[in-house]
Structures are given as structure tokens and as C-alpha cells.
Design a protein around this motif. Structure first.
Motif, PDB file in Angstrom:
ATOM      1  N   HIS A 126      35.290 -47.178  14.750  1.00 11.93           N
ATOM      2  CA  HIS A 126      34.432 -47.201  13.550  1.00 11.93           C
ATOM      3  C   HIS A 126      33.504 -45.998  13.492  1.00 11.93           C
ATOM      4  O   HIS A 126      32.991 -45.542  14.514  1.00 11.93           O
ATOM      5  N   ASP A 155      28.743 -45.842  20.602  1.00  8.29           N
ATOM      6  CA  ASP A 155      29.276 -46.976  19.841  1.00  8.29           C
ATOM      7  C   ASP A 155      29.166 -46.584  18.375  1.00  8.29           C
ATOM      8  O   ASP A 155      28.103 -46.715  17.796  1.00  8.29           O
ATOM      9  N   ASP A 156      30.152 -46.018  17.720  1.00  5.92           N
ATOM     10  CA  ASP A 156      31.471 -45.923  18.301  1.00  5.92           C
ATOM     11  C   ASP A 156      32.010 -44.498  18.155  1.00  5.92           C
ATOM     12  O   ASP A 156      33.210 -44.282  18.067  1.00  5.92           O
ATOM     13  N   GLU A 185      30.972 -51.245  10.276  1.00  6.74           N
ATOM     14  CA  GLU A 185      31.301 -52.240  11.293  1.00  6.74           C
ATOM     15  C   GLU A 185      30.076 -53.002  11.741  1.00  6.74           C
ATOM     16  O   GLU A 185      30.094 -54.217  11.936  1.00  6.74           O
ATOM     17  N   GLU A 186      28.986 -52.278  11.919  1.00  7.37           N
ATOM     18  CA  GLU A 186      27.797 -52.867  12.542  1.00  7.37           C
ATOM     19  C   GLU A 186      27.051 -53.828  11.620  1.00  7.37           C
ATOM     20  O   GLU A 186      26.132 -54.507  12.060  1.00  7.37           O
ATOM     21  N   ASP A 232      36.444 -49.621  21.129  1.00  8.20           N
ATOM     22  CA  ASP A 232      35.076 -50.018  20.786  1.00  8.20           C
ATOM     23  C   ASP A 232      34.526 -50.954  21.856  1.00  8.20           C
ATOM     24  O   ASP A 232      33.639 -51.754  21.586  1.00  8.20           O
TER      25      ASP A 232
HETATM   26 ZN   LIG Z   1      30.955 -50.731  17.953  1.00  7.33          ZN
END
Ligand SMILES: [Zn+2]
Length: 488
Positions: free
Chosen positions: A76, A115-116, A145-146, A170
Motif C-alpha cells: 500500500h 509501513d508500507d 489502507e490505513e 505489509d
Molecule cells: Zn501497512
């Protein structure tokens, strides 16, 4: 800076440094998408980009391996933006200020975005390596994503049909190969404001539960730590038995996905000194229960002076207390096939109650779709019964582990050859985008892997530099094996 440019492997860190100069908090991934899409076009890869800034690039197989199974490598683009109190970093504008701290890479005052970003950089490095033996690759770079995995959820996967494997980069423990994850759903239970005046001869008491270890509401839920919101509700419930009290306001927890470490309750009692002493005494009872699992738990209670003599109505205060004590919280069930693993859990992450009404946020997780739905349904029933209303959000599906995963076996073996250590093949009680891909592309053989990072989602995030070369080596080795096995 010269030091940073010397980081090995050069190809991976070259992309990671470039990404670190591009602001890419969730919702602001356009620049990072420009970077990866521009890179893919430069390489002559087919590249598609959608309205969510997801980027999919098709890297052809090495010559002679065109018949090998297609492998999706997925990471991501977005990162969590957290900074130290004193930092003046502007996440919408400033490049991250990376520095080397021993064997670790860090960012000054902020999250590092390994991340990431390191997953994105690893995918790019192996795809552009013309000396490697590689099957056809589909690089999938997702967004958001987060904050709910919006990119993966909205991605059109028609161009990915026919792929056999998916490697999600990830994970933050290099000694793990992840083969399954829990799904999740957030339930917000709201209660309308309902306030009453408090008799003038009452006094206010400030009760605080603090010092808890907290932790991730998925990964740490099996550790038996205290939940500050539940502990505070127990104290209030205990006081109700003997004291005539009113609840003025409640502030507990910060995030749905963190076990709450603090909860404070401002209340009124006819005998504030005695009520405070009773709260402290019961706090010691709770602290004893958690002496082993959560030794920092502390309850303080002291009379204070307030000017506003209004409180939640007794009905509302009672409903909230009942909700916090009765809603599913902590470990709900273990996996029938493997009792050492948690299957279903829930966390009462946030409580806010005051003059605007009340909100209680729960995040429930399960590997089982039906048990996740059941947990959310219980929360809804409870809120309905107590006069609240629930809305669900942020739902994402789980990823059922396949202990027979061929891809996991390839990773475990490659890792052992490279490092002499056999990684643990296991599932995580947390969310990964793999669950969304599992639902959209049934039958994919998937793993989640990655180099070692610590303190993710916090300004202490740091990446263990030597693990990046090992992650790159393992990934390249697995790709070579897939190419050779299935190639012409
Ligand atoms: Zn992540």
C-alpha cells in the motif's frame, strides 16, 4: 545524506528514499501514485491507474518463462502520519527526514512509513531486476489502507484474474509468513443527549483509570490486559450500589483499534469524600486482578470543584454503564481447529459521554465471517435495548488460513536456506488487505511477508536495515522457483 544513499540493497532503498520525499498520508497518495506509475511507464510495463490512485503495473516474465503462473505483488502507498509533540513536520508538504540509528532507519520526529513504503520499494526492486528469473508479475499498489482499506476495496481486479499467487508485503516480522487474518467491523453506538440538574449539595469527584499497558486490539487481545473503559464502568457500577451518584462526563480511550489505556469519569455524589474513597478501594480490587497481566493499572479518585452542575440523566448513565459491562469485550472465542489461536474478539475502544450525548465505539474481529456478524449483532441488540442506535463502518473481510499453502511453503523454505532460520507460518488477529483480495479473487494462494519494523503507526517506527536485504533475497528466490517450476 551520503550515508542514506549507501544503504543496501541500493535498488530497494533508492525507491524507499524517493517515496519518503513524497507526502503520502492516507487520502493524499496522488504523488506516490505518480511516482510508481511514472516508474512503471519508464520501464515499459503496462500500467493502469484508477480514480482512487491505485496503480497496477504488469511486468512481463523473464524471457523463456512466459508460461509461468502469474504472481501479484501487493503493497500500500499510504502511511500513518504521526509525529512527536514538538515536531513541526507538515505531512501534507514536507519530505520525511530519514536518519540511520545504528542498524535501524528512522524518521526524525515522525512515523517512518516503512509501513508500507518498504513493501512498495521491494516490489519495484524485484520487478525491475533484469538479471532475475521472474514469472509474469502484477504489481498492485493500493491506497487508503490505513483508514479502511478503501483502495483495495474499490480496486477493479478484472486485470488480475488468472493470477495464481499473491504476495502482500505489509508484515513487520521477518521471521513470519502470514497465511490468514481476521476480518473486522466497527460499531458506533450513539445515545442522545439527556441531561438533568444536579442537587446543589452534591460534590464532584474525578475518577481516573490509567497506567494500563493497552496495545493493539487484535494482536494483543489474548494477553489478558485490562480495558480502561470496562474498569471505569465497573467502578461506577460499584459506586451505584451504595452511593447516590450522577455521571457528568466520561472520556475513555483514543482509537477503536487500541486497547484503551485511560478512562476518566467525572461524577457527583452526595458524599464526595466517601465516594472517592470507595472508588479507590474498588480500584485496588481491580488492580489486584490484573497484577500479573497489567501491573501498571492505577485508579485515582479525588473530590474536585466544577461550575456546571448538570449530569447525564440516571437512565442514560445506567444505560452506558450497562453497555460497557455487557458488550462483548476481549477474547470471545478460540479457533475450534486450533484453541491456541483467537478466533473472535471485540474491543470497547472509545467512550465519550457528556453534554452532546454519548458514543461508544467497538471494533470486533473474527476469522469467521458469521461469527463477526454475530458479534456485531449482539452489540446492536444491546444498544437497541438500552435506547441507543448503532451504525457499522469500516468492515473488511477475513482471510481464512490455508495450512497447505504452497506459496507459504516456498517462502518458509527460501527463508530457511537464506538465513538458517525457519519462519513461523501463522495467521494474525488483525486486518490485512489480503482478506479483500481473498474475497474478490477466490482461489488465490496468498502470503503476507516483509522485513522487520518496530513501533509502526508511531513516531518510534523504525526499520531494521539488515532485514531488508534478506526480505529482497527471499522474495527473489521464491519468484525464481515459481518461474522455473511453471516455466517453459
Ligand atoms: Zn501497512
Amino acid at each position: 545524506m551520503a550515508e542514506l544513499n549507501g544503504l543496501e540493497p541500493r535498488d530497494v532503498f533508492g525507491h524507499f528514499l524517493a517515496l519518503s520525499a513524497i507526502p503520502r498520508g492516507s487520502g493524499n497518495e496522488r504523488g506516490a501514485a505518480d511516482y510508481v506509475a511514472g516508474w512503471a511507464a519508464d520501464k515499459g510495463f503496462g500500467v493502469r491507474r484508477d480514480g482512487l490512485s491505485n496503480v497496477v503495473a504488469d511486468a512481463p516474465a523473464s524471457k523463456g518463462y512466459e508460461g509461468a503462473p502469474t504472481v501479484i505483488i501487493q503493497a500500500h502507498l499510504d502511511m500513518v502520519c504521526e509525529k512527536d509533540g514538538g515536531s513541526r513536520h507538515d505531512f501534507t508538504r514536507d519530505p520525511l527526514e530519514l536518519y540511520i540509528d545504528g542498524e535501524w532507519l528512522r524518521a526524525r520526529g515522525t512515523t517512518l512509513g516503512a509501513d508500507d513504503g518498504i513493501g512498495v520499494a521491494l516490489a519495484m526492486a524485484v520487478a525491475e531486476d533484469v538479471s532475475a528469473v521472474c514469472p509474469p508479475l502484477r504489481l498492485v499498489f493500493t491506497t487508503d489502507e490505513e483508514v479502511g482499506m478503501g483502495g483495495a476495496k474499490g480496486l477493479d481486479v478484472s486485470g488480475l484474474a488468472g493470477a495464481r499467487y499473491l504476495i502482500n508485503i505489509d508484515n513487520s516480522d521477518e521471521d513470519e509468513v502470514i497465511i490468514g487474518c481476521a476480518g473486522g467491523v466497527i460499531s458506533d453506538s450513539r445515545f442522545a443527549a439527556d441531561r438533568v440538574p444536579v442537587p446543589e449539595d452534591y460534590g464532584a469527584v474525578f475518577v481516573s483509570v490509567s497506567g494500563l499497558a493497552g496495545g493493539h486490539s487484535g494482536g494483543d487481545i489474548h494477553l489478558g490486559r485490562a480495558n480502561a473503559n470496562v474498569a471505569a464502568a465497573r467502578i461506577v457500577n460499584e459506586l451505584y450500589r451504595e452511593y447516590d451518584i450522577y455521571i457528568k462526563e466520561v472520556t475513555g480511550g483514543e482509537k477503536d483499534n487500541a486497547i484503551p489505556r485511560e478512562c476518566s469519569v467525572t461524577l457527583f455524589a452526595r458524599e464526595p469524600g466517601r465516594a472517592a474513597a470507595a472508588a479507590r478501594a474498588f480500584g485496588r480490587v481491580i488492580a489486584r486482578e490484573y497484577a500479573a497481566a497489567d501491573p501498571g493499572l492505577t485508579v485515582s479518585a479525588d473530590p474536585i470543584t466544577v461550575s456546571d452542575y448538570t449530569a447525564l440523566s440516571p437512565d442514560l448513565a445506567g444505560a452506558l454503564t450497562a453497555f460497557a459491562l455487557l458488550a462483548p469485550c476481549g477474547v470471545i472465542s478460540a479457533r475450534p481447529s486450533d484453541p491456541s489461536m483467537i478466533e473472535t474478539s471485540s474491543n470497547i475502544g472509545v467512550i465519550r459521554a457528556g453534554s452532546d450525548g454519548a458514543l461508544i465505539t467497538c471494533l470486533s474481529r473474527s476469522y469467521s465471517e458469521s461469527r463477526l456478524a454475530d458479534t456485531a449483532a449482539r452489540i446492536r441488540l444491546l444498544a437497541d435495548a438500552l435506547g441507543g442506535s448503532v451504525s457499522a463502518r469500516g468492515e473488511y473481510p477475513g482471510w481464512e488460513p490455508d495450512p497447505g499453502s504452497k506459496l507459504a511453503a516456498l517462502f518458509a523454505a527460501a527463508r530457511e536456506r537464506l538465513t538458517g532460520r525457519r519462519p513461523a507460518v501463522r495467521s494474525v488477529h488483525a486486518g490485512l488487505e489480503c482478506g479483500i483480495f481473498a474475497r474478490k479473487l477466490p482461489g488465490l494462494d496468498m502470503v503476507s511477508v516483509g522485513p522487520r519494523a518496530e513501533g509502526i503507526h508511531s513516531p518510534n517506527e523504525r526499520l531494521f536495515i539488515p532485514s531488508v536485504g534478506r526480505a529482497r533475497g527471499t522474495l527473489a528466490s521464491v519468484l525464481r522457483e515459481i518461474a522455473q517450476e511453471g516455466g517453459s
